[in-house]
Every structure is written in C-alpha cells, then in structure tokens.
Design a protein around this motif. Structure first.
Motif: not given
Length: 464
Positions: A423-429, A437-439, A445-450
């Motif tokens: 949640a903090i990552v989302k707010e900071l971005v 975005a997250v897949k 596995g998981t991938e976060f794309e900023l």
C-alpha cells in the motif's frame, strides 16, 4: 412529497397563467379593434352604395326607395342637401341632427366617419358625398346603433371567458402531471441521500433516464457505492490495525510478565528479551508505516525530487540486498542500461524498491530468482521487479495493493510484515506521478511494473 410538487406547481402555474393572461388580453384587444373596424367599413361601404345609386337618379322617388330599404335593415340612412336640409330619412330618433351638423363641407370621395365613439355614444355614423356633374349636391349619412356593437363585444367576451376557463383547467392538469413528474425523481433522490446520511447505502434509483435527472441519479448511486466501499474499507482497516497492534502488545506484555515474575536463567531471560525487542521493532515499523500513510492521505507527504543516475543507484541496491537473497538461498539479478536517469526522491525510490524486493524474498522458495530490470520507453522509465516465487491467486490480484490486505487470510506471522508495504509502494509511486501494475500466476511468479516519467518529461524537480 406534496410540498415539493405543490411548490413546483405554483411556480409553473404563475408563469403559464401570466403568459396566458397577457396573450388573452392582447388577442382580445386585437379582435375587438378588428371587429369595430369591420363595422365602420361595412357602414361606410353601405353609404357609398346608396350614394352611387343617388348620383345616377337624384330624384324624390329614388330617395324614398333608399330610405325605405334602410327602414327594414339594422342601419339607418339620412339624405340631405349641401345646406343640411333633410331630403329623406329612415331614422326615427331626433338625436341625428348633431351628427349631421358635425360633418365637414369638404368630404372625401370615399366618405368619412362622423362619429366613432361607440363606447359612450348612441350611434356611430359615416357620411358619403353625392357628386353630380362634378359638384357636391348632397350627403348620405349612415347610422348604426352602438347597442349592436356592445352586444357583439359581450358575445366575444363570453367566448373569451369560456376559452380562458378551459385553458386554465387544462393548464392545471398539465402542471399537476408535470410537477409530479419532476418532483417524484427528486423526492426519491432526497430520500436516497437521507438514507446515505444515516449509513444505509442500499439505495435503488431509476437508471432509464437520459437527462440531467438521470445523470444526478447515477451520481448519487455511484456516491452510495463509493461510500459503502469506503465504510467497509474503514471497518476492515480498523479491524486490521486493532489486530496488528494487539498482537505485538500481547507478545510484549506476556513475555515481560514472564521476565518480571519468574526466576529465569540468563539464557531464557535473553531469549524472551530478544522476542520483546523484535515485537517492539515490529510495532515501531507498523506505527511508522501508519504515520506515513496518514501523511499521504492528508497530502502533507513531501517528495523531494532530483535527478538520479539509475546505474549507480541500482548498483547500491544490488550491494545492499545481495546478502539477504544469499541468506535465503535465492538468486538476485539487476539489469540496468547505462545512462538511465530519473527525476525522483532517492530515499522514497529506495523505499519502493526495498518493499518490493522484501516482498519477493518473503514469498520465494530456495533456488528461486528475482530480477530487477530498468528500461526506457518513449521517454518514460519502466522498473520491473519479477520473481518466480509461489505467485498470487487471481482472485486476490485486484486487492493486493490495499492496506492490510494479505493473501494469507489466516494472518500467519511466519512471514512477518504489517500488510502495509505494498500500500505504501502504491502511494509513493502515485506521489511521484507514476503508475504501478502487478501481474501474477500461482506457481509461476509475480511481476510488479512501475512507470515513471523520464527526465525529459519533468518540469519541476521538487513537488509537495
């Protein structure tokens, strides 16, 4: 309900009734003037017709014949010579002499009106000249009693009154249906907002209108849905924070009581003090995360941006995290092209990457690999954190960035954490003007794309 419809009805009625009154008076005056003008024209035309006959045969027999004809009509005729001497008359009244004396000696060929006071006078009258051999030899006076005109106006007034009453009745019927038609959806919306104010978000408003009222109904329905979501989220947040605070406090209190009340060996005392210390740190981290989120919600969270050389930045990230990955028997690889630059807050960007990498460590099994890659696309900077850990169930993906949301519904503490990291990552971005975005797929596995704006797209280096 009645109050609103009555108020709308009264307003509409006053407006429409005022317009009708104005139109009725205007139309009435126009019709009366037109009818009076027709009466004068008809009277003048009748006098001119007698004049034409008398000009051909200006004889006693012809004069007598003309007067005889008018004696049977609702008009009267008086024929005089140029000196006003009476040659023939069908009028029995003695009030005609004043009308005869009022006529001019110079009369137009088409004649003229002698008396047009139809409202107060007993007669209206016209005069036509009798020209014989180019000289005026006499006059033809035509008379009509004003009583017939007043009778005509009275009939016209009765028709207008009847028409006006019918118009008012129909106006009232239309206004009743119109005001109810407008008031009903407004009243339903008012009742809906009243329910919302009392915390009841189960409202139902019609959605089959394509006008402003339909837009308003949709907005209220959307508001109720959003408030319901926020209320549920608040309740979940309070329940989660209560649980997260209670657990470390319970550990701290329980082990502190053991240390204080029992005669323990130094080893046992140290073991319990270590647990207390860990729980205090956990509680401190939770409070810090909550404080950061509170500042973000109040828009008082300051982001100090400056240019960052990502090559050097992620080299330091790799040096810091490699031991943690090695300790868990995990592989860690950083892929960053030379010359990549971003405008961001270094401390906050490091916090974002830290939380994502820490999340990858916690949810990966020994032998798994985590990639941290950076790419430039169309002047934007893409940062991807990808692991081949156990992945996230599809039904949990939409909520994974929510506060206190955990895939593990049992809230096991074996993996630690407060449930606030993502949640903090989302707010900071978002505070940096970027997107996240997250897949993920279970077992893959998981991938976060900023996505951040590149240095060429940033105009201000510091925002609040």
């Amino acid at each position: 309900m009645k109050k609103l419809s009555i108020k709308l009805g009264i307003v509409f009625f006053l407006i429409i009734f005022s317009l009708e009154i104005f139109m009725f008076f205007f139309l009435h005056a126009a019709l009366v003037d037109s009818r009076i003008e027709e009466e004068f024209f008809s009277l003048q035309a009748r006098g001119n017709a007698h004049r034409d006959i008398l000009e051909k045969h200006f004889e006693p027999d012809t004069i007598s014949h003309v007067t005889l004809m008018e004696s049977e009509a609702n008009t009267d005729v008086v024929i005089t010579d140029m000196n006003g001497q009476l040659l023939g008359s069908s009028v029995k009244s003695i009030d005609i002499q004043d009308h005869i004396n009022r006529s001019d000696s110079d009369i137009p060929r088409d004649g003229e009106v002698v008396d047009d006071n139809w409202k107060e006078g007993k007669f209206i009258s016209t005069v036509s000249p009798i020209d014989i051999n180019g000289e005026t030899s006499g006059k033809v006076f035509m008379f009509q009693e004003t009583a017939s005109i007043h009778s005509l106006i009275e009939r016209l007034n009765r028709h207008f009154i009847l028409t006006g009453l019918i118009a008012v009745f129909l106006t009232l019927i239309v206004i009743i249906f119109l005001s109810k038609g407008l008031a009903k959806p407004l009243i339903r919306m008012k009742e809906a907002t009243s329910k919302i104010s009392k915390g009841d978000f189960t409202i139902s408003l019609p959605k089959n209108r394509n006008d402003e009222l339909g837009d308003l109904a949709n907005s209220i329905s959307q508001l109720a849905s959003d408030l319901n979501y926020l209320t549920q989220e608040r309740n979940d947040f309070l329940a989660s924070i209560s649980h997260e605070l209670r657990t470390p406090l319970t550990y701290i209190k329980g082990y502190a009581d053991i240390v204080l009340k029992r005669n323990l060996s130094i080893e046992d005392r140290d073991k319990y003090l270590i647990i207390i210390h860990e729980e205090v740190n956990r509680l401190s981290d939770l409070i810090k995360d909550l404080f950061d989120l509170a500042k973000m919600d109040k828009n008082s969270f300051v982001i100090q941006k400056r240019p960052i050389d990502l090559t050097d930045f992620f080299l330091k990230i790799e040096q810091k995290f490699s031991p943690a990955f090695q300790e868990k028997e995990l592989e860690f690889e950083v892929i960053c092209p030379e010359g990549a630059v971003i405008i961001a807050d270094p401390a906050r960007l490091e916090q974002i990457i830290f939380n994502l990498l820490d999340n990858a460590i916690k949810h990966s099994s020994p032998g798994a690999k985590t990639f941290l890659s950076i790419n430039n696309k169309k002047k934007d900077v893409y940062i991807n954190v990808r692991d081949n850990g156990k992945g996230i169930p599809e039904e949990d993906l939409p909520y994974i960035l929510n506060r206190f949301y955990r895939v593990d519904k049992s809230r096991t503490r074996s993996l630690g954490g407060t449930g606030l990291g993502l949640a903090i990552v989302k707010e900071l971005v978002l505070a940096h003007g970027g997107t996240i975005a997250v897949k993920s797929k279970e077992g893959i596995g998981t991938e976060f794309e900023l996505v951040f704006k590149g240095a060429d797209n940033i105009e201000n280096d510091t925002i609040s």
